[in-house]
Design an enzyme around this catalytic site. Structure first.
Site, PDB file in Angstrom:
ATOM      1  N   MET A   1       0.838  -1.188   0.000  1.00 60.05           N
ATOM      2  CA  MET A   1       0.000   0.000   0.000  1.00 60.05           C
ATOM      3  C   MET A   1       0.875   1.241   0.000  1.00 60.05           C
ATOM      4  SD  MET A   1      -0.992   0.747   3.915  1.00 60.05           S
ATOM      5  CE  MET A   1      -1.125   2.408   3.348  1.00 60.05           C
ATOM      6  N   CYS A   2       0.405   2.291  -0.628  1.00 57.78           N
ATOM      7  CA  CYS A   2       1.039   3.610  -0.638  1.00 57.78           C
ATOM      8  C   CYS A   2       2.313   3.629  -1.479  1.00 57.78           C
ATOM      9  CB  CYS A   2       1.362   4.109   0.766  1.00 57.78           C
ATOM     10  SG  CYS A   2      -0.025   4.136   1.909  1.00 57.78           S
ATOM     11  N   ARG A   3       2.624   4.796  -1.970  1.00 57.37           N
ATOM     12  CA  ARG A   3       3.876   5.082  -2.674  1.00 57.37           C
ATOM     13  C   ARG A   3       4.352   6.435  -2.178  1.00 57.37           C
ATOM     14  NH1 ARG A   3       5.956   0.666  -4.855  1.00 57.37           N
ATOM     15  NH2 ARG A   3       5.238   0.216  -2.739  1.00 57.37           N
ATOM     16  N   ASN A  41      -3.862   3.766  -5.360  1.00 55.01           N
ATOM     17  CA  ASN A  41      -3.582   4.634  -4.222  1.00 55.01           C
ATOM     18  C   ASN A  41      -4.433   5.904  -4.345  1.00 55.01           C
ATOM     19  OD1 ASN A  41      -1.275   3.027  -3.048  1.00 55.01           O
ATOM     20  ND2 ASN A  41      -0.497   3.394  -5.107  1.00 55.01           N
TER      21      ASN A  41
END
Length: 251
Positions: A1-3, A41
């Site tokens: 999850m997330c960048r 995202n």
């Protein structure tokens, strides 16, 4: 999850790093190439940047997807900075915190982001939260795992720890309390970047003396990008990059 991504380099429009590259953070919000957990995202985004001569960064955060915000496109086109931290968020659980839950979190000169998730949240970290001063817990920016991890790190920074030591100790404590957590952390004061690879991808691009970029994944196909080994602390400035293995907590 997330960048997420942090950059130190010559002053240029935010879009030069966040939108223009073929695999920039903007594109990673819906088409990441290396993301191991989650695919889109769209649960918030944020960017923090440092204006010349001002050690306290500005921030722009929203609760929705980055591609749906025309205000960000205008901002990124005209605002110039030589240091920034930005993130796009894939939430782990539903939250009413809105943009307060979106990185970067901030305090004084610091910007912080967490790519990952804490297993067993919130119960697993209750003992760590209880060890913090009450006012620091009550001042949490949001009611999610990333905000508490940030509080643990900020407490160490205020006590005099270096950025690298603050991240390493927080990862050790959180991973010990919540085994299986993914703790890719990113911290900057505009002069240096500290980051951890713990359960997800982390890359860096270093043009000695000119630019240092640390990111969840490369934003272009430059062959100089290097992947950081898992369980590693990275500290980067424009001058150099240091990689140090992280200590594993007892199993």
């Amino acid at each position: 999850m997330c960048r997420h991504v942090a950059l130190l380099g010559p002053a240029e429009p935010l879009a030069a790093a966040l939108v223009a590259p073929p695999h920039a953070l903007y594109q990673q919000s819906w088409a990441p190439r290396h993301q191991r957990h989650g695919t889109v995202n769209a649960d918030g985004f944020g960017v923090g940047w440092y204006a010349e001569g001002d050690p306290v960064p500005a921030r722009y955060r929203r609760a929705g997807p980055i591609w749906a915000d025309p205000g960000f496109a205008d901002l990124a086109r005209v605002v110039r900075a030589g240091a920034l931290l930005a993130a796009v968020r894939d939430a782990t659980v539903p939250s009413a915190d809105g943009e307060a839950a979106a990185a970067p979190f901030a305090d004084g000169p610091w910007l912080f982001s967490h790519n990952g998730a804490v297993t067993g949240w919130p119960h697993s970290l209750a003992p760590l939260a209880a060890a913090l001063p009450a006012d620091e817990v009550l001042s949490l920016a949001a009611r999610n795992d990333s905000a508490l991890v940030w509080a643990l790190i900020l407490h160490r920074l205020r006590a005099g720890d270096t950025p690298g030591q603050a991240l390493a100790d927080a990862v050790y404590d959180v991973a010990g309390a919540a085994p299986g957590s993914r703790l890719n952390l990113l911290l900057t004061d505009g002069a240096a970047v500290a980051a951890t690879a713990w359960g997800d991808t982390l890359w860096y691009l270093h043009d000695q003396g000119r630019r240092a970029v640390v990111a969840s994944e490369p934003y272009d196909d430059d062959p100089r990008w290097q992947e950081v080994p898992d369980r590693t602390l990275l500290v980067a400035t424009r001058a150099d990059v240091t990689l140090t293995p992280l200590k594993e907590p007892p199993s």
